[in-house]
Motif scaffolding. Structure first.
Motif, PDB file in Angstrom:
ATOM      1  N   ALA A 206      -7.224   6.046 -12.869  1.00  0.00           N
ATOM      2  CA  ALA A 206      -6.269   6.287 -11.800  1.00  0.00           C
ATOM      3  C   ALA A 206      -6.513   5.259 -10.545  1.00  0.00           C
ATOM      4  CB  ALA A 206      -6.765   7.628 -11.296  1.00  0.00           C
ATOM      5  N   VAL A 207      -8.005   4.839 -10.363  1.00  0.00           N
ATOM      6  CA  VAL A 207      -8.098   3.961  -9.525  1.00  0.00           C
ATOM      7  C   VAL A 207      -7.540   2.764  -9.715  1.00  0.00           C
ATOM      8  CG1 VAL A 207     -10.194   2.682  -8.030  1.00  0.00           C
ATOM      9  CG2 VAL A 207     -10.245   5.257  -8.541  1.00  0.00           C
ATOM     10  N   HIS A 208      -7.760   2.309 -11.214  1.00  0.00           N
ATOM     11  CA  HIS A 208      -7.296   0.850 -11.467  1.00  0.00           C
ATOM     12  C   HIS A 208      -5.775   0.856 -11.140  1.00  0.00           C
ATOM     13  CE1 HIS A 208      -4.941  -1.246 -14.683  1.00  0.00           C
ATOM     14  NE2 HIS A 208      -6.148  -2.078 -14.624  1.00  0.00           N
ATOM     15  N   ASN A 209      -5.158   1.886 -11.734  1.00  0.00           N
ATOM     16  CA  ASN A 209      -3.508   1.762 -11.149  1.00  0.00           C
ATOM     17  C   ASN A 209      -3.452   1.802  -9.707  1.00  0.00           C
ATOM     18  OD1 ASN A 209      -3.221   2.393 -13.834  1.00  0.00           O
ATOM     19  ND2 ASN A 209      -2.610   4.577 -13.609  1.00  0.00           N
ATOM     20  N   THR A 210      -3.989   2.672  -8.835  1.00  0.00           N
ATOM     21  CA  THR A 210      -4.140   2.845  -7.443  1.00  0.00           C
ATOM     22  C   THR A 210      -4.123   1.178  -6.986  1.00  0.00           C
ATOM     23  OG1 THR A 210      -4.593   4.914  -7.369  1.00  0.00           O
ATOM     24  CG2 THR A 210      -4.662   3.768  -5.348  1.00  0.00           C
ATOM     25  N   LEU A 211      -5.557   0.564  -7.281  1.00  0.00           N
ATOM     26  CA  LEU A 211      -5.613  -0.719  -6.830  1.00  0.00           C
ATOM     27  C   LEU A 211      -4.750  -1.731  -7.256  1.00  0.00           C
ATOM     28  CD1 LEU A 211      -7.623  -2.152  -4.992  1.00  0.00           C
ATOM     29  CD2 LEU A 211      -9.288  -2.485  -6.845  1.00  0.00           C
TER      30      LEU A 211
ATOM     31  N   THR B 281      -5.630  14.404 -12.389  1.00  0.00           N
ATOM     32  CA  THR B 281      -4.510  14.443 -11.484  1.00  0.00           C
ATOM     33  C   THR B 281      -4.105  13.225 -11.096  1.00  0.00           C
ATOM     34  OG1 THR B 281      -5.050  16.825 -10.908  1.00  0.00           O
ATOM     35  CG2 THR B 281      -3.302  15.673  -9.604  1.00  0.00           C
ATOM     36  N   LEU B 282      -5.009  12.352 -10.270  1.00  0.00           N
ATOM     37  CA  LEU B 282      -4.610  10.919  -9.703  1.00  0.00           C
ATOM     38  C   LEU B 282      -4.190  10.082 -10.880  1.00  0.00           C
ATOM     39  CD1 LEU B 282      -4.393   9.189  -7.151  1.00  0.00           C
ATOM     40  CD2 LEU B 282      -6.770   8.536  -7.614  1.00  0.00           C
ATOM     41  N   ASP B 283      -4.661  10.023 -11.991  1.00  0.00           N
ATOM     42  CA  ASP B 283      -4.318   9.378 -13.010  1.00  0.00           C
ATOM     43  C   ASP B 283      -2.919   9.589 -13.505  1.00  0.00           C
ATOM     44  OD1 ASP B 283      -4.334   7.457 -15.272  1.00  0.00           O
ATOM     45  OD2 ASP B 283      -5.223   8.962 -16.709  1.00  0.00           O
ATOM     46  N   GLY B 284      -2.430  10.938 -13.576  1.00  0.00           N
ATOM     47  CA  GLY B 284      -1.229  11.311 -14.107  1.00  0.00           C
ATOM     48  C   GLY B 284      -0.184  11.033 -12.831  1.00  0.00           C
ATOM     49  N   VAL B 285      -0.485  11.135 -11.648  1.00  0.00           N
ATOM     50  CA  VAL B 285       0.478  10.711 -10.546  1.00  0.00           C
ATOM     51  C   VAL B 285       0.557   9.276 -10.577  1.00  0.00           C
ATOM     52  CG1 VAL B 285       0.682  10.893  -7.889  1.00  0.00           C
ATOM     53  CG2 VAL B 285       0.030  12.891  -9.199  1.00  0.00           C
ATOM     54  N   THR B 286      -0.368   8.582 -10.528  1.00  0.00           N
ATOM     55  CA  THR B 286      -0.230   7.183 -10.295  1.00  0.00           C
ATOM     56  C   THR B 286       0.757   6.362 -11.822  1.00  0.00           C
ATOM     57  OG1 THR B 286      -2.458   6.739 -11.344  1.00  0.00           O
ATOM     58  CG2 THR B 286      -2.108   6.659  -9.068  1.00  0.00           C
ATOM     59  N   THR B 287       0.355   7.184 -12.764  1.00  0.00           N
ATOM     60  CA  THR B 287       0.890   6.578 -13.968  1.00  0.00           C
ATOM     61  C   THR B 287       2.584   6.909 -13.917  1.00  0.00           C
ATOM     62  OG1 THR B 287      -1.016   6.939 -15.520  1.00  0.00           O
ATOM     63  CG2 THR B 287       1.256   6.942 -16.553  1.00  0.00           C
TER      64      THR B 287
ATOM     65  N   PRO C  95       0.856  -1.333   0.191  1.00  0.00           N
ATOM     66  CA  PRO C  95       0.166   0.206   0.047  1.00  0.00           C
ATOM     67  C   PRO C  95       0.816   1.367   0.144  1.00  0.00           C
ATOM     68  CG  PRO C  95       0.054  -0.896   2.087  1.00  0.00           C
ATOM     69  CD  PRO C  95       1.016  -1.980   1.211  1.00  0.00           C
ATOM     70  N   PHE C  96       2.127   1.153   0.227  1.00  0.00           N
ATOM     71  CA  PHE C  96       2.900   2.527   0.260  1.00  0.00           C
ATOM     72  C   PHE C  96       2.932   3.563  -0.721  1.00  0.00           C
ATOM     73  CE2 PHE C  96       6.932   4.878  -0.204  1.00  0.00           C
ATOM     74  CZ  PHE C  96       6.852   5.650   0.917  1.00  0.00           C
ATOM     75  N   TRP C  97       3.212   3.158  -1.973  1.00  0.00           N
ATOM     76  CA  TRP C  97       2.930   3.990  -3.256  1.00  0.00           C
ATOM     77  C   TRP C  97       1.564   4.323  -3.454  1.00  0.00           C
ATOM     78  CZ3 TRP C  97       6.789   7.117  -4.396  1.00  0.00           C
ATOM     79  CH2 TRP C  97       8.006   6.481  -4.054  1.00  0.00           C
ATOM     80  N   PRO C  98       0.728   3.692  -3.443  1.00  0.00           N
ATOM     81  CA  PRO C  98      -0.682   3.987  -3.650  1.00  0.00           C
ATOM     82  C   PRO C  98      -1.088   5.123  -2.764  1.00  0.00           C
ATOM     83  CG  PRO C  98      -0.622   1.733  -3.886  1.00  0.00           C
ATOM     84  CD  PRO C  98       0.681   2.019  -3.545  1.00  0.00           C
ATOM     85  N   VAL C  99      -0.627   4.891  -1.440  1.00  0.00           N
ATOM     86  CA  VAL C  99      -1.052   6.055  -0.508  1.00  0.00           C
ATOM     87  C   VAL C  99      -0.292   7.461  -0.815  1.00  0.00           C
ATOM     88  CG1 VAL C  99      -0.847   6.691   1.924  1.00  0.00           C
ATOM     89  CG2 VAL C  99      -1.472   4.294   1.432  1.00  0.00           C
ATOM     90  N   ILE C 100       0.926   7.183  -1.147  1.00  0.00           N
ATOM     91  CA  ILE C 100       1.692   8.278  -1.566  1.00  0.00           C
ATOM     92  C   ILE C 100       1.053   9.015  -2.710  1.00  0.00           C
ATOM     93  CG2 ILE C 100       3.911   9.151  -2.715  1.00  0.00           C
ATOM     94  CD1 ILE C 100       4.004   8.500   0.499  1.00  0.00           C
ATOM     95  N   ALA C 101       0.615   8.113  -3.547  1.00  0.00           N
ATOM     96  CA  ALA C 101       0.071   8.841  -4.956  1.00  0.00           C
ATOM     97  C   ALA C 101      -1.289   9.645  -4.541  1.00  0.00           C
ATOM     98  CB  ALA C 101      -0.600   7.509  -6.068  1.00  0.00           C
TER      99      ALA C 101
ATOM    100  N   ILE D 145       4.177   7.296 -11.097  1.00  0.00           N
ATOM    101  CA  ILE D 145       4.866   6.460 -10.129  1.00  0.00           C
ATOM    102  C   ILE D 145       4.838   5.168 -10.595  1.00  0.00           C
ATOM    103  CG2 ILE D 145       4.363   5.423  -8.040  1.00  0.00           C
ATOM    104  CD1 ILE D 145       3.233   7.930  -6.925  1.00  0.00           C
ATOM    105  N   GLY D 146       4.048   4.414 -11.345  1.00  0.00           N
ATOM    106  CA  GLY D 146       4.130   3.362 -12.152  1.00  0.00           C
ATOM    107  C   GLY D 146       5.395   3.576 -12.819  1.00  0.00           C
ATOM    108  N   TYR D 147       5.378   4.400 -13.936  1.00  0.00           N
ATOM    109  CA  TYR D 147       6.599   4.475 -14.961  1.00  0.00           C
ATOM    110  C   TYR D 147       7.963   4.695 -14.236  1.00  0.00           C
ATOM    111  CZ  TYR D 147       8.605   5.436 -19.367  1.00  0.00           C
ATOM    112  OH  TYR D 147       9.699   5.439 -20.604  1.00  0.00           O
ATOM    113  N   ASP D 148       8.059   5.608 -13.345  1.00  0.00           N
ATOM    114  CA  ASP D 148       9.335   6.204 -12.642  1.00  0.00           C
ATOM    115  C   ASP D 148       9.733   5.209 -11.641  1.00  0.00           C
ATOM    116  OD1 ASP D 148       9.873   8.224 -14.388  1.00  0.00           O
ATOM    117  OD2 ASP D 148       8.562   9.643 -13.086  1.00  0.00           O
ATOM    118  N   VAL D 149       8.894   4.408 -10.840  1.00  0.00           N
ATOM    119  CA  VAL D 149       9.352   4.084  -9.606  1.00  0.00           C
ATOM    120  C   VAL D 149       9.063   2.502  -9.673  1.00  0.00           C
ATOM    121  CG1 VAL D 149       9.070   3.687  -7.071  1.00  0.00           C
ATOM    122  CG2 VAL D 149       8.688   6.022  -8.267  1.00  0.00           C
TER     123      VAL D 149
END
Length: 273
Positions: A263-268, A178-184, A134-140, A186-190
């Motif tokens: 965004a929720v798809h990425n987060t979950l 915004t959430l879609d952008g942030v999760t994308t 859950p760490f990175w989803p919470v950060i996102a 994080i997914g790409y960079d981290v």
């Protein structure tokens, strides 16, 4: 390539019934003409999240093979629309019959219940394999909330009429994208996640080519474009919302879903590993 990877067309014996049922639901809603306000759009936010959850469950192989193609992209959007539309119709009749104070309240509560149950089911499936992260989803979510707040305050100060006219619907549009952008990002960079949408991948690669990529990653450009695009759309919709608020808010709800759903798809998906 124009279509995202993973774009699946199900067999005709599943596709045709979904199209017919969805058309019937839309036709009945068109005849009923339920009001579409800020509260209505917010009430449908859990349904956008529910659709994303169904797609995550598909990726977790939670559905029987005979029907799993119903939950692929883009079919899952049609299935979600059918369920949400049916609940909306029920809410209209309950409201007319005096059994519900408002239509949007029933829609929102039902959507929240659907999303919660299926999201917990996805987490339960992953908990059995010990892949909950859950760490990175919470950060996102936190970062997206902060960026949305800054963007909305900026919009309110510089383009007050746009923020005032679009209201909560506009705020949902900004937050979803915004959430879609942030999760994308994080997914790409981290998390080294792949990107299926060609246009999104193009922006990410453009960010990666900049000198700043070494220090802050490539995703910041994608986030910036998503937030800016959402705010530009709200500006273009201001007069439309003033002149035809019901139609305009319906379209803006779809715009919000295009952001909030992925965004929720990425987060979950990041949460369940």
């Amino acid at each position: 390539m124009v279509l995202p990877e993973g774009f699946v067309v199900p067999p005709w014996y599943l596709l045709v019934p979904v199209i017919v049922i969805l058309g019937s639901v839309v036709a009945l809603l068109w005849a009923l003409e339920p009001p579409v306000t800020d509260r209505t759009v917010i009430a449908f936010a859990p349904w956008m999240m529910f659709g994303a959850t169904l797609h995550v469950l598909y990726k977790l192989a939670a559905f029987p093979p005979s029907i799993e193609s119903l939950f692929t992209a883009p079919m899952v959007y049609g299935v979600t629309a059918i369920v949400a539309g049916a609940v909306w119709i029920v809410a209209v009749f309950l409201h007319v019959g005096g059994l519900q104070r408002t239509i949007s309240r029933f829609v929102g509560i039902a959507g929240t219940a659907f999303f919660t149950v299926f999201a917990f089911f996805a987490i339960f499936l992953s908990a059995e394999t010990g892949t909950i992260t859950p760490f990175w989803p919470v950060i996102a979510v936190v970062v997206a909330g902060i960026v949305t707040a800054v963007a909305w305050v900026t919009l309110s100060l510089w383009f007050t009429d746009v923020a005032a006219t679009t209201g909560a619907t506009g705020a949902l549009v900004v937050f979803g994208h915004t959430l879609d952008g942030v999760t994308t990002a994080i997914g790409y960079d981290v998390l080294a996640a792949s990107e299926d949408v060609p246009l999104s991948l193009l922006l990410l690669e453009a960010g990666e080519a900049l000198p700043t990529a070494e220090y802050i990653g490539a995703g910041w450009l994608f986030v910036l474009v998503k937030v800016a695009l959402a705010m530009v759309i709200l500006g273009l919709f201001r007069e439309y919302v003033e002149e035809q608020p019901q139609q305009a808010r319906t379209v803006l709800a779809l715009v919000a879903a295009v952001g909030l759903g992925p965004a929720v798809h990425n987060t979950l998906l990041f949460t369940v590993g």
